[in-house]
Design a protein around this motif. Structure first.
Motif, PDB file in Angstrom:
ATOM      1  N   THR A  46       0.836  -1.200   0.000  1.00 34.27           N
ATOM      2  CA  THR A  46       0.000   0.000   0.000  1.00 34.27           C
ATOM      3  C   THR A  46       0.874   1.254   0.000  1.00 34.27           C
ATOM      4  OG1 THR A  46      -0.040   0.133   2.419  1.00 34.27           O
ATOM      5  CG2 THR A  46      -1.751  -1.225   1.358  1.00 34.27           C
ATOM      6  N   TYR A  47       0.231   2.370  -0.227  1.00 33.82           N
ATOM      7  CA  TYR A  47       0.930   3.658  -0.187  1.00 33.82           C
ATOM      8  C   TYR A  47       1.561   3.871   1.193  1.00 33.82           C
ATOM      9  CZ  TYR A  47       1.678   8.718  -0.469  1.00 33.82           C
ATOM     10  OH  TYR A  47       2.244   9.973  -0.457  1.00 33.82           O
ATOM     11  N   PRO A  92      -1.352   1.322  -6.223  1.00 31.81           N
ATOM     12  CA  PRO A  92      -1.395   1.849  -4.862  1.00 31.81           C
ATOM     13  C   PRO A  92      -0.334   2.901  -4.541  1.00 31.81           C
ATOM     14  CG  PRO A  92      -0.374  -0.309  -4.882  1.00 31.81           C
ATOM     15  CD  PRO A  92      -0.891  -0.075  -6.270  1.00 31.81           C
TER      16      PRO A  92
END
Length: 201
Positions: A46-47, A92
């Protein structure tokens, strides 16, 4: 899909587009990625986890901003590849930015006096000449190893840099192109170094 499987697919896809030395550096940097993410499912990246990865490399492990950005760039490219191939439904890491250094790093350089003190302890003539070439011409190690007599114009005192020797895993030292386009250059050789080279020739 696991992260290592994705990376293998990515490297197969780009292997004909990149230099062997670049691939080796990617493989080395990817080990850093695995240290943080382990062999997770790519949907788990994820980011926020990428930002945490930046903090881990730069703040906790003490790597430079430049090296941290290089490592995270590999992760970014691999995840971008996954999105382009349809392995994940969204990208993402969109908007993830490289970090800027907040550390003040003082680089040490040899001035002429310091170099003269150093070289006074070098007795071997070949080593002495090698260090003189490195210092007075400002060459990289690989550029020195790639030098041939055809690159040295003793009449005009010009040294042409048009190749470099690089260490490639599994192949040893290999003659290749210089590191960048700007690495192709002609360097004026001072009279003292020119005389040293004349003696060797």
């Amino acid at each position: 899909m696991k992260l290592t499987e994705l990376y293998e697919k990515y490297m197969y896809d780009v292997s004909l587009q990149k230099r062997r030395t670049t691939i080796d550096s990617y493989n080395y940097r990817f080990k850093r990625v695995l240290e943080f993410y382990d062999d997770c499912e790519i949907t788990e990246i994820t980011y926020d986890s990428a930002v945490a990865f930046q903090h881990e490399l730069y703040e906790n492990k003490g790597f430079s901003a430049k090296y941290t950005n290089h490592v995270v760039s590999v992760l970014n490219q691999v995840v971008s590849f996954a999105y382009a191939k349809g392995y994940i439904s969204h990208f993402p890491l969109a908007g993830l930015k490289g970090i800027k250094s907040t550390k003040v790093v003082e680089k040490e350089y040899y001035d002429l006096k310091t170099f003269q003190e150093f070289i006074s302890f070098v007795d071997d003539e070949t080593d002495h000449l090698m260090f003189d070439i490195l210092f007075f011409l400002g060459l990289r190690k690989g550029e020195l190893l790639a030098l041939r007599w055809k690159n040295i114009d003793l009449v005009n005192g010009i040294v042409t840099i048009d190749s470099s020797m690089k260490k490639i895993k599994g192949k040893g030292l290999v003659l290749s192109e210089p590191k960048t386009k700007n690495s192709y250059r002609k360097i004026v050789c001072n009279k003292l170094l020119t005389k040293e080279l004349e003696v060797v020739l």
